[in-house]
Design an enzyme around this catalytic site. Sequence first.
Site, PDB file in Angstrom:
ATOM      1  N   ARG A 192      77.708  51.783  49.401  1.00 33.77           N
ATOM      2  CA  ARG A 192      76.477  53.000  49.749  1.00 33.77           C
ATOM      3  C   ARG A 192      77.587  53.964  50.859  1.00 33.77           C
ATOM      4  NH1 ARG A 192      71.319  51.814  52.667  1.00 33.77           N
ATOM      5  NH2 ARG A 192      73.358  51.399  54.397  1.00 33.77           N
TER       6      ARG A 192
ATOM      7  N   GLU B  93      64.891  57.149  49.146  1.00 31.44           N
ATOM      8  CA  GLU B  93      64.342  56.677  50.320  1.00 31.44           C
ATOM      9  C   GLU B  93      63.348  57.587  51.386  1.00 31.44           C
ATOM     10  OE1 GLU B  93      67.320  55.695  53.038  1.00 31.44           O
ATOM     11  OE2 GLU B  93      68.603  57.406  51.502  1.00 31.44           O
TER      12      GLU B  93
ATOM     13  N   HIS C 225      98.558  22.661  58.815  1.00 37.02           N
ATOM     14  CA  HIS C 225      97.861  21.202  58.863  1.00 37.02           C
ATOM     15  C   HIS C 225      96.801  20.616  58.702  1.00 37.02           C
ATOM     16  CE1 HIS C 225      97.464  16.878  59.995  1.00 37.02           C
ATOM     17  NE2 HIS C 225      98.403  16.523  59.553  1.00 37.02           N
TER      18      HIS C 225
ATOM     19  N   SER D  69      62.940  51.075  50.430  1.00 43.89           N
ATOM     20  CA  SER D  69      61.658  50.768  50.598  1.00 43.89           C
ATOM     21  C   SER D  69      61.492  50.690  51.939  1.00 43.89           C
ATOM     22  CB  SER D  69      61.628  49.649  50.167  1.00 43.89           C
ATOM     23  OG  SER D  69      62.167  48.576  50.966  1.00 43.89           O
ATOM     24  N   ASN D  70      62.901  50.682  53.101  1.00 43.52           N
ATOM     25  CA  ASN D  70      63.098  50.433  54.545  1.00 43.52           C
ATOM     26  C   ASN D  70      62.278  51.945  54.969  1.00 43.52           C
ATOM     27  OD1 ASN D  70      62.830  47.618  54.015  1.00 43.52           O
ATOM     28  ND2 ASN D  70      65.194  48.167  55.286  1.00 43.52           N
TER      29      ASN D  70
ATOM     30  N   CYS E 289      66.970  48.053  47.275  1.00 45.74           N
ATOM     31  CA  CYS E 289      67.649  47.463  47.580  1.00 45.74           C
ATOM     32  C   CYS E 289      66.957  47.934  48.872  1.00 45.74           C
ATOM     33  CB  CYS E 289      69.031  48.068  47.584  1.00 45.74           C
ATOM     34  SG  CYS E 289      68.992  50.071  48.674  1.00 45.74           S
TER      35      CYS E 289
ATOM     36  N   ARG F 186      77.043  47.637  52.320  1.00 44.95           N
ATOM     37  CA  ARG F 186      77.272  48.648  53.654  1.00 44.95           C
ATOM     38  C   ARG F 186      78.058  49.373  53.438  1.00 44.95           C
ATOM     39  NH1 ARG F 186      73.918  44.821  54.172  1.00 44.95           N
ATOM     40  NH2 ARG F 186      71.156  45.208  54.175  1.00 44.95           N
TER      41      ARG F 186
END
Length: 808
Positions: free
Chosen positions: A578, A680, A420, A702-703, A751, A510
């Site tokens: 991944r 990477e 409710h 890119s990290n 990503c 992830r």
Amino acid sequence: MDSFRFVRFFDQIGRDDVASVGGKNASLGEMYRHLTARGLRVPNGFAITADAYRAVLARGGAGEALRAALAGLDPGNVADLATRGRRAREIVYGAGLPEDLAAEILRAYGILRDQYGEELSLAVRSSATAEDLPTASFAGQQETYLNVRGDAALLDACRRDFASLFTDRAIHYRLDQGFDHFKVALSIGVMKMVRSDLAAAGVMFTLDTESGFRDVVFITGSYGLGENVVQGAVDPDEFYVHKPTYRRGKRAVLRRSLGDKAVKMIYVEGEAARTTRNVPTPKADRGHYCIADAEALELAGFAIQIEDHYGRPMDIEWAKDGVDGALYIVQARPETVASQRRTTTFDRYALTGAGEAIVTGKAVGERIAAGRARVVRDLAELGQFRSGDVLVADVTTPDWEPVMKTAAAIVTNRGGRTCHAAIIARELGLPAVVGAGDATAKLATGDEVTVSCAEGDTGRIYRGTIPFAVEHLEVADLPRPATAIMINLGNPELAFKASFLPNDGVGLARMEFVIAESIKAHPLALLHPDRVRDPDVRARIGAMIATAANGADYFVQRLAEGIGTIAAAFWPKPVIVRMSDFKSNEYAKLIGGTDFEPVESNPMLGFRGASRYAHPAYVDGFRLECRAMQRVREEMGFDNVVVMLPFVRRVREADDVLAKMAEFGLERGKNGLEVYAMCEIPNNVLSIDEFAKRFDGFSIGSNDLAQLTLGVDRDSEIVAFDYDERDEGVKRMIRLAVEGCRRNGIHSGLCGQAPSDYPEIAEFLVEIGIDSMSLNADSVLATTRRVLEVEERLGRSPRAGAARRLDR
């Protein structure tokens, strides 16, 4: 069948008879007439018509007295409302039942006894003529009487049901909705009672009640009669089933959550005045789901059938009979809240500060609010409530609705997301945290608190006023760029909501987030608990896996449900998952992890990514990951899932891992399986022609690529100033990767964080012709608009439609 003036059996009525028999009875009749022949189970019964109610008032001379009782009513005055409501009910009950009406009711009862036997018990339920409408549910406004047996008990229940048209909550709700009290009549449904007191019952919706996502059936249930689930007296079990894959023949529960189910409502034999009561649920039963997966899937099939018949999202009550073991549908009405939302505009709430979470529970409403807590322990204390307070209670009932509409937020100890309090909070647009356990003990009247329902399925009540922001998003008529715009996502609890953003799928799901949040334990600790040295940790693992056959099944089920939820939210768009990318120090933080992980001085460059998968120290864990992914794709039917391998250092390592995947049931190319790799590591770029022979696409991280190209530890505060993804050397590596993918005819994507943080990186990616970029959800709209501007400058035309496959 004998002729009746005031009674119509279910096989004589349908959805066009609302004016005569009310919404509830009209729907029961519609389903009984049209769907039972196709396998849907609806208990038989009959409707006592609205004309019967009018006859009660006319022959009993109650009309004028009722008007006098309600004249000048101030709905905001709780005491006045209670006094007038009680008087109105006394008037209607005192009017009695005309003799011809009573005779017809008992004759119809006899026909049902002939069908079901002399021991038949009944459910007597109200069905107002302004109820279960597409725009107003009127749910719970009148009364229901269960396990009614015998002539006298049935007639008395009917009188009480007619009188319940004037419960305090019903009077207030009609005033709020603009309905005239004297243009609304009451019909009564009398139907075979399903003996769910001996089994289970609950509520299901043909959409997700929080986000409005329409591709799932959401099922809640608990032991005993279903009133506890409707009223929020229990924390129920929850199940999700994905409709599109179900229709394709894939029969699998998408996701489930075990509720506490502390009490169950049963019948009390021999008590004439009150025939039901709550009793504690046995501890062993509380640790198991109230229905099996096969039953949840059968209910989902019923729900899909009902939704298809009505052509709109539905709110459905179900019950399992403990005598014959069958599942029945006992009510279906249009869903009136989530289905009414506009999906082209929505508000995103987010905390901008941090604080201590005092209480947690199930989140309802996806909003945030702050205010002073007001703990209300019973109906008598409602008069002390002030507008803008946070209502904190054990449980709410329909009688509380006049006060609930003035609250800033609602918190209850008990209840699930179909109770409710949850239903009313959604109707009012309020955040609510239900099933919070001990909220009334941990919160005190006058406490300043912040109620957050914007962090996924878990709702949190923070101490003090935490700052938050509201972003108003408009996504209507936004063209799709030639460059695919995807979303980075790790939390399955946010997937349904995120799916409403304009997108081309998920570019990075992830897996490690699902493991950390939904599983919490190290996969090898679940697989080999005997190798966990700490007895307390072993006991904790044992408690975690109690609902599964063993630790391996627990890991596979939980991981598959988390990944499957993301895949379902974006179906049939691609979802790139991944495989786990924890570092060894992060794995060690999982429950039992220290017994299986090495201690490394530089985990960032250590035992991580693909190097783990074929290694004897982790290959058993990787087998479980592959089993989960196989279940997602093959058993659950989400062949839109693409598998991606992280941190693949060398070509030989790629060969070893792909061979292990095939051994574990994930063979590239089989059943359309595509396998991507993260790009990477500089070697990925330098050897891209060889890697391209083994993978269907590259997703540039890119990290890490920036970190390894520049030789900078991005986590080091001392040298962090030298870490910059916009560096020309990093951009050259990205350009070479994109060109290498194009040269080899495989997909190129990115990503990393860069395009979310730096608009110039997004522009650069478009200029070099990358196929896709995957963004954080909060930057999707702004980046999409910027990409469209760049593409227009470059002479590229937007795409028609909202999604595309990733193949070139």
